[in-house]
Write a protein that holds these residues in place. Structure first.
Motif, mmCIF file in Angstrom:
data_model
loop_
_atom_site.group_PDB
_atom_site.id
_atom_site.type_symbol
_atom_site.label_atom_id
_atom_site.label_comp_id
_atom_site.label_asym_id
_atom_site.label_seq_id
_atom_site.Cartn_x
_atom_site.Cartn_y
_atom_site.Cartn_z
ATOM 1 N N PHE A 218 -31.578 -16.053 21.695
ATOM 2 C CA PHE A 218 -30.440 -15.259 22.172
ATOM 3 C C PHE A 218 -30.393 -15.216 23.700
ATOM 4 N N ARG A 219 -31.565 -15.179 24.316
ATOM 5 C CA ARG A 219 -31.588 -15.157 25.782
ATOM 6 C C ARG A 219 -30.941 -16.427 26.314
ATOM 7 N N GLU A 220 -31.233 -17.544 25.640
ATOM 8 C CA GLU A 220 -30.650 -18.811 26.062
ATOM 9 C C GLU A 220 -29.138 -18.825 25.799
ATOM 10 N N TRP A 221 -28.745 -18.315 24.640
ATOM 11 C CA TRP A 221 -27.320 -18.265 24.322
ATOM 12 C C TRP A 221 -26.548 -17.445 25.359
ATOM 13 N N ASN A 222 -27.208 -16.475 25.923
ATOM 14 C CA ASN A 222 -26.547 -15.610 26.890
ATOM 15 C C ASN A 222 -26.208 -16.350 28.187
ATOM 16 N N GLN A 223 -26.695 -17.585 28.321
ATOM 17 C CA GLN A 223 -26.348 -18.381 29.503
ATOM 18 C C GLN A 223 -25.020 -19.116 29.316
ATOM 19 N N GLY A 224 -24.532 -19.207 28.080
ATOM 20 C CA GLY A 224 -23.350 -20.041 27.835
ATOM 21 C C GLY A 224 -22.114 -19.262 27.435
ATOM 22 N N ASP A 225 -21.313 -19.882 26.547
ATOM 23 C CA ASP A 225 -20.041 -19.293 26.092
ATOM 24 C C ASP A 225 -20.187 -17.877 25.560
ATOM 25 N N ASP A 317 -25.933 -25.173 15.608
ATOM 26 C CA ASP A 317 -24.851 -24.941 14.637
ATOM 27 C C ASP A 317 -24.505 -23.451 14.561
ATOM 28 N N VAL A 318 -25.530 -22.621 14.488
ATOM 29 C CA VAL A 318 -25.284 -21.184 14.370
ATOM 30 C C VAL A 318 -24.636 -20.651 15.655
ATOM 31 N N ARG A 319 -25.073 -21.155 16.786
ATOM 32 C CA ARG A 319 -24.451 -20.719 18.043
ATOM 33 C C ARG A 319 -22.945 -21.009 18.024
ATOM 34 N N ARG A 320 -22.605 -22.190 17.548
ATOM 35 C CA ARG A 320 -21.184 -22.556 17.511
ATOM 36 C C ARG A 320 -20.424 -21.745 16.464
ATOM 37 N N ALA A 321 -21.067 -21.534 15.320
ATOM 38 C CA ALA A 321 -20.425 -20.739 14.265
ATOM 39 C C ALA A 321 -20.189 -19.314 14.755
ATOM 40 N N LEU A 322 -21.144 -18.805 15.503
ATOM 41 C CA LEU A 322 -21.015 -17.452 16.045
ATOM 42 C C LEU A 322 -19.838 -17.393 17.014
ATOM 43 N N TYR A 323 -19.733 -18.384 17.849
ATOM 44 C CA TYR A 323 -18.633 -18.387 18.815
ATOM 45 C C TYR A 323 -17.277 -18.495 18.106
ATOM 46 N N LEU A 368 -13.875 -12.424 27.517
ATOM 47 C CA LEU A 368 -12.624 -11.669 27.636
ATOM 48 C C LEU A 368 -11.722 -12.234 28.737
ATOM 49 N N ASP A 369 -12.315 -12.895 29.724
ATOM 50 C CA ASP A 369 -11.502 -13.583 30.736
ATOM 51 C C ASP A 369 -10.640 -14.657 30.082
ATOM 52 N N ARG A 370 -11.225 -15.314 29.076
ATOM 53 C CA ARG A 370 -10.477 -16.386 28.386
ATOM 54 C C ARG A 370 -9.319 -15.789 27.587
#
Ligand code: NDP
Length: 472
Positions: A218-225, A317-323, A368-370
């Motif tokens: 999750f820490r890594e995911w927090n760097q991206g989308d 895969d899960v990161r993308r599914a989450l997004y 939210l900017d998007r």
């Protein structure tokens, strides 16, 4: 000598909000039903700014500069009505009562109409960010009339969170609009958290990752989308070790989720408005399911798979599914705001709602900017899903998304958030829905009639006789 604003109700939220106003140089009147709370407040915080403590409601109102602005931060429901009545009894036309509690927007509509009759402005205001936000800058969602906002707005904008120099406070719309938007914010928060919880659960079961390892994910995911407050604190909670047992904290917490009700309100309202907020609904129901320990104990005898699956590719895969699922959940929430805006004549600016959620509140996120950009580009967007940026993100995510839902089903991990989001996506984009069959069935058993694809009008087939069709 007189206060710019007053706060009555000095529990967690009111206390910190009063301090926030004072930190910004405003003179703040403070009052609480039980006076000892006011006394303690003054003992602890008098050095932080200019406070005018009041022991009675009369004294409190008298200490306010005209037009008087009194913020109520008490328990929602009957206590709020009681305090409104006490304030209104000693206020004058043109004064303002601001309810910063978590009121139901229908209560706010009722209160606003009643106080308008008496010449008093009632501003139902959603405040998000918990105790930290109240102190350091919350996201503020004021409703009420535009005239009240003229003098009240600058004060609220001053103490709200700022992102890129923009205040996370805007006049949302008339009467209950502010509390409605706050409610949907909370509903979206439920959906967001549910998707995060499913990601954790699936990766833990499928790959056997430890909470510590997942904290790193999750820490890594927090760097991206996905960069957001909720992802950030997920890493914190998963990484925490219980000091008493040395076990992962998440393993010593009872797995029964509680709720205070704003998620349920969101779904109830969505049902009335006819807006499919499946992400929020599944999140509310997932919490409800977790809260039935007897059923769950009984159901443990039911059979099903419980294996592992996939390889390290599943993490991405899960990161993308989450997004992708998150995009769907937000799209649904924004649809609900659009529907309420039409129903109640609020003229909500959806892009502005995304803007004021960028800071201070629980769902604050880069994302939210998007959303704001999407509504800037097309204020009449039929659904966020078709905004070019989001449509592309969904396209890129969807193979992963489908693999995740399939994997979860195969190994028996419940992912109602992911699954329903994907079903919604496929439902919306489908050329022909089986709703046609539903219409046929409804006509068969109830003569409810149907419309045809090739002709105007309503029709009924005489199912019990010759099956001839007639215009209805
Ligand atoms: P509570 O909801 O715990 O309410 C306690 C306050 O309400 C006390 O000041 C209490 O006064 C007062 N109160 C209760 N009943 C009455 C009454 N009949 N007449 C007068 N005063 C009464 O406080 P919080 O600070 O947690 O929350 C305040 C509001 O903000 C609530 O509506 C809440 O839903 C909302 N909110 C809370 C958030 C949070 O993170 N906690 C976040 C966003 C909104 P007394 O001291 O005399 O008992």
């Amino acid at each position: 000598d007189k206060a710019d604003i007053g706060v009555t109700g000095l529990a967690t939220m009111g206390r910190n909000l009063a301090r926030n106003f004072a930190h910004h140089g405003h003179v703040v009147a403070v009052h609480n039903r039980t006076e000892s709370r006011t006394t303690r407040f003054m003992e602890e915080h008098r050095d932080e700014g200019a406070f005018l403590p009041a022991s009675t409601v009369e004294e409190f109102v008298a200490s306010l500069e005209r037009p008087r602005k009194a913020i109520i931060m008490v328990k929602a429901g009957a206590p709020t009505d009681a305090v409104i009545e006490e304030l209104a009894a000693v206020m004058e036309p043109g004064d303002m009562i601001i309810d910063g509690g978590n009121a139901h927007y229908m209560d706010t509509r009722r209160r606003e109409a009643a106080l308008r009759e008496r010449g008093i402005h009632f501003v139902g205001t959603g405040i998000s960010g918990g105790e930290e936000g109240a102190l350091n800058g919350p996201s503020i969602m004021p409703g009420g009339d535009a005239e009240a906002y003229k003098t009240l707005g600058p004060l609220l904008e001053d103490v709200a969170a700022k992102v890129d120099g923009v205040s996370c406070c805007v006049h949302v719309g008339p009467d209950g609009a502010g509390h409605f938007v706050k409610m949907v914010h909370n509903g979206i928060e439920y959906a967001d958290m549910q998707l995060i919880a499913e990601s954790y659960d699936l990766l833990r079961q499928a790959l056997g990752l430890s909470p510590q390892e997942l904290s790193g994910v999750f820490r890594e995911w927090n760097q991206g989308d996905l960069e957001s407050y909720l992802i950030e604190i997920t890493a914190e909670v998963l990484g925490h070790t219980d000091p008493a047992t040395g076990k992962p904290f998440v393993d010593v917490v009872q797995d029964q989720a509680e709720q205070k009700g704003t998620g349920r309100w969101t779904v109830q309202s969505a049902l009335d408005l006819g807006v499919p907020v499946t992400g929020i609904a599944e999140a509310v129901f997932a919490r409800a399911l977790s809260g039935h320990p007897e059923q769950r104990a009984a159901a443990r005898s039911l059979t099903g798979p419980s294996g592992t699956a996939g390889d390290s590719g599943l993490v991405e895969d899960v990161r993308r599914a989450l997004y992708a699922s998150k995009i769907v959940a937000y799209a649904q929430g924004f649809d609900q705001m659009a529907a309420a805006s039409a129903e109640y004549g609020w003229d909500l600016n959806l892009g502005a709602m995304a803007t004021i959620w960028r800071g201070g509140c629980i769902i604050r996120a880069r994302f939210l900017d998007r959303i704001r950009a999407a509504y800037d580009a097309d204020p009449n967007l039929p659904t966020l899903l078709v905004d070019p940026t989001f449509a592309q993100a969904l396209e890129e995510a969807q193979e992963s998304w489908r693999r995740v839902v399939a994997t979860a089903a195969t190994i028996g991990v419940p992912t109602p958030g992911f699954s329903s989001a994907l079903a919604y996506y496929d439902g919306l984009r489908r050329d022909r829905l089986p709703a046609a069959l539903l219409q046929g069935l409804r006509d068969f058993f109830g003569a409810h009639t149907y419309r045809r694809v090739d002709r105007e009008g309503s029709f009924h087939t005489d199912w019990s006789a010759d099956r001839a069709e007639r215009s209805a």
